[in-house]
Design an enzyme around this catalytic site. Structure first.
Site, PDB file in Angstrom:
ATOM      1  N   LYS A  67       0.873  -1.181   0.000  1.00 22.75           N
ATOM      2  CA  LYS A  67       0.000   0.000   0.000  1.00 22.75           C
ATOM      3  C   LYS A  67       0.907   1.228   0.000  1.00 22.75           C
ATOM      4  O   LYS A  67       1.143   1.855   1.035  1.00 22.75           O
ATOM      5  CB  LYS A  67      -0.878  -0.014   1.254  1.00 22.75           C
ATOM      6  CG  LYS A  67      -2.338  -0.301   0.976  1.00 22.75           C
ATOM      7  CD  LYS A  67      -3.147  -0.375   2.233  1.00 22.75           C
ATOM      8  CE  LYS A  67      -4.112   0.781   2.393  1.00 22.75           C
ATOM      9  NZ  LYS A  67      -5.128   0.928   1.368  1.00 22.75           N
TER      10      LYS A  67
HETATM   11  N1  PPE Z   1      -7.854  -2.047  -3.033  1.00 28.33           N
HETATM   12  C1  PPE Z   1      -7.322  -0.822  -2.853  1.00 28.33           C
HETATM   13  C2  PPE Z   1      -6.669  -0.163  -3.991  1.00 28.33           C
HETATM   14  C3  PPE Z   1      -7.423  -0.197  -1.605  1.00 28.33           C
HETATM   15  O1  PPE Z   1      -6.898   1.016  -1.433  1.00 28.33           O
HETATM   16  C4  PPE Z   1      -8.078  -0.853  -0.551  1.00 28.33           C
HETATM   17  C5  PPE Z   1      -8.203  -0.200   0.786  1.00 28.33           C
HETATM   18  C6  PPE Z   1      -8.609  -2.138  -0.776  1.00 28.33           C
HETATM   19  C7  PPE Z   1      -8.466  -2.701  -2.031  1.00 28.33           C
HETATM   20  C8  PPE Z   1      -9.286  -2.934   0.300  1.00 28.33           C
HETATM   21  O2  PPE Z   1      -8.378  -3.337   1.290  1.00 28.33           O
HETATM   22  P1  PPE Z   1      -8.824  -3.625   2.783  1.00 28.33           P
HETATM   23  O3  PPE Z   1      -9.095  -2.299   3.411  1.00 28.33           O
HETATM   24  O4  PPE Z   1      -7.683  -4.329   3.378  1.00 28.33           O
HETATM   25  O5  PPE Z   1     -10.043  -4.447   2.720  1.00 28.33           O
HETATM   26  N2  PPE Z   1      -8.353   1.204   0.750  1.00 28.33           N
HETATM   27  C9  PPE Z   1      -8.132   1.978   1.940  1.00 28.33           C
HETATM   28  C10 PPE Z   1      -7.946   3.438   1.638  1.00 28.33           C
HETATM   29  C11 PPE Z   1      -9.121   4.294   1.395  1.00 28.33           C
HETATM   30  C12 PPE Z   1      -8.769   5.773   1.327  1.00 28.33           C
HETATM   31  O6  PPE Z   1      -9.524   6.527   0.697  1.00 28.33           O
HETATM   32  O7  PPE Z   1      -7.787   6.207   1.924  1.00 28.33           O
HETATM   33  C13 PPE Z   1      -9.187   1.696   3.000  1.00 28.33           C
HETATM   34  O8  PPE Z   1     -10.257   1.160   2.693  1.00 28.33           O
HETATM   35  O9  PPE Z   1      -8.926   1.987   4.159  1.00 28.33           O
END
Ligand code: PPE
Length: 306
Positions: free
Chosen positions: A160
Site C-alpha cells: 500500500k
Molecule cells: N484495493 C485498494 C486499492 C485499496 O486502497 C483498498 C483499501 C482495498 C483494495 C481494500 O483493502 P482492505 O481495506 O484491506 O479491505 N483502501 C483503503 C484506503 C481508502 C482511502 O480513501 O484512503 C481503505 O479502505 O482503508
C-alpha cells in the site's frame, strides 16, 4: 471526505497535539511518494466499548508494504499495535478510522535517499460510510475508468504505497466528474481489477467471484468476506473476469476497510440484477457488520478490544 480532528496524533513514539503534527517541506515522501500506509477501523460494540477489526493483519500488511519498498520501520509490530490502541484511547474514540503512515523524513533529496529518517504516524478520526450511508442499502453507480490499474512490475501491488494512489485518484476524479460514485479499474490485461480503493466481487448464479490477488491489493475485507461467504456455504472463486461479466452479473459489491461492503447497482449505465442490493450481498454485508461490531461470536477472534 472531510476529517473531523481529534486531539492527539502518535508520531515517532510519542503523542503530540493534532495542530502540532507538521513536517518539513523537504520530507522525502512528499516529493516522491515513497511511503506506505494502512487503513484500519474500530467499531463500538454492544457493550459501548470499541474494538479494532483485524488489527494484527493490518499491522502485518504495513510491515510487508514497508519491506517491499525497503523502508525499515524503527518499531516492532507490537509497538505499532499498541500505538494504534493507545491513539484511540487517548482520543476517547471507540469507533473511527485509523491511518498508520510510514514515511521518509527530510534530509537528502533525490532518488537515492540514504540517511533520511523513517518516520511513523498514527492518526485517528471519526469517519462515516465511505461511499455514503444510504448507498450501503441502495448501492452505488460505478463506471469503468479509462485509467488502467498498475502493472505488477511498475508498481508493487502487494504494497500500500502512497504514490500508487495517484492512479486511484485520477480514476476516481474522472468518474465522479461524470456523475458516478466510484471507479472500477481494469488490469493491464483488460480484466477487472478493483475499485479505486476497494476490492470487487460479483455474484452469478449463486457463485461469488473475485479477481485473484495477482494484480490487486490483498484486501483484509476481501479475505473476511471470503471467509464469511464460505461459512454460509456460498461458493467463492478467485478468477479473472471481463468487463462484460460485470454487466451480466446478478449482484456486484465492493469491499474495503473504508467502504466496508457496498453494493453496486449500476455499472457503465447498465442496471445490475434488479438494480438494488441483492440477496447474497445483503447476507454477507449484514454478517460483516455483525462481525466488526462484535455481534457475531464466530468472528470474535478478529477483534482487539480497546
Ligand atoms: N484495493 C485498494 C486499492 C485499496 O486502497 C483498498 C483499501 C482495498 C483494495 C481494500 O483493502 P482492505 O481495506 O484491506 O479491505 N483502501 C483503503 C484506503 C481508502 C482511502 O480513501 O484512503 C481503505 O479502505 O482503508
Amino acid at each position: 471526505m472531510a476529517v473531523s480532528k481529534t486531539e492527539n496524533i502518535w508520531l515517532d513514539g510519542r503523542f503530540i497535539p493534532w495542530d502540532e503534527a507538521k513536517v518539513h517541506l523537504l520530507t522525502h515522501t512528499l516529493h516522491y511518494g515513497l511511503g506506505v500506509f494502512e487503513g484500519v477501523r474500530s467499531y463500538t460494540g454492544p457493550d459501548g466499548n470499541g474494538a479494532v477489526f483485524r488489527l494484527a493483519e493490518h499491522v502485518e500488511r504495513l510491515y510487508q508494504s514497508a519491506h517491499i519498498v525497503e523502508l525499515a520501520i524503527p518499531f516492532e509490530p507490537s509497538e505499532i499495535e499498541q500505538a494504534i490502541l493507545e491513539t484511540l484511547r487517548v482520543n476517547r474514540l471507540s469507533e473511527g478510522y485509523i491511518r498508520p503512515l510510514v514515511f521518509l523524513g527530510d534530509g537528502a533529496m533525490g532518488l537515492l535517499p540514504t540517511d533520511n529518517p523513517v518516520r511513523v504516524a498514527v492518526v485517528v478520526w471519526p469517519w462515516g460510510s465511505y461511499l455514503g450511508e444510504e448507498n450501503l442499502e441502495r448501492g452505488i453507480r460505478a463506471k469503468v475508468s479509462s485509467y488502467t490499474r498498475h502493472h505488477p512490475n511498475v508498481s508493487m501491488t502487494k504494497s500500500k504505497t502512497c504514490g500508487d494512489y495517484v492512479n486511484s485518484i485520477m480514476a476516481k476524479r474522472e468518474v465522479t466528474r461524470l456523475g458516478y460514485d466510484e471507479a472500477i479499474l481494469l488490469d493491464t490485461n483488460g480484466f477487472v481489477a478493483e475499485g479505486s480503493g476497494e476490492n470487487i466481487f460479483i455474484v452469478r448464479k449463486g457463485v461469488l467471484k473475485t479477481p485473484p490477488i495477482a494484480a490487486v491489493l490483498e484486501g483484509i475485507t476481501r479475505d473476511s468476506v471470503i471467509q464469511i461467504a464460505r461459512d454460509k456455504g456460498i461458493e467463492v472463486v478467485e478468477q479473472s473476469f471481463t468487463r462484460d461479466e460485470l454487466y451480466r452479473a446478478d449482484e456486484i459489491f465492493l469491499t474495503g476497510t473504508a467502504a466496508e461492503v457496498t453494493p453496486i447497482r449500476e455499472v457503465d449505465d447498465r442496471k445490475i440484477g434488479e438494480g438494488k442490493r441483492g440477496p447474497i450481498t445483503t447476507t454477507i454485508q449484514s454478517t460483516y457488520f455483525d462481525a466488526v461490531q462484535g455481534k457475531a461470536s464466530k468472528y470474535d477472534s478478529w477483534l482487539t478490544r480497546l
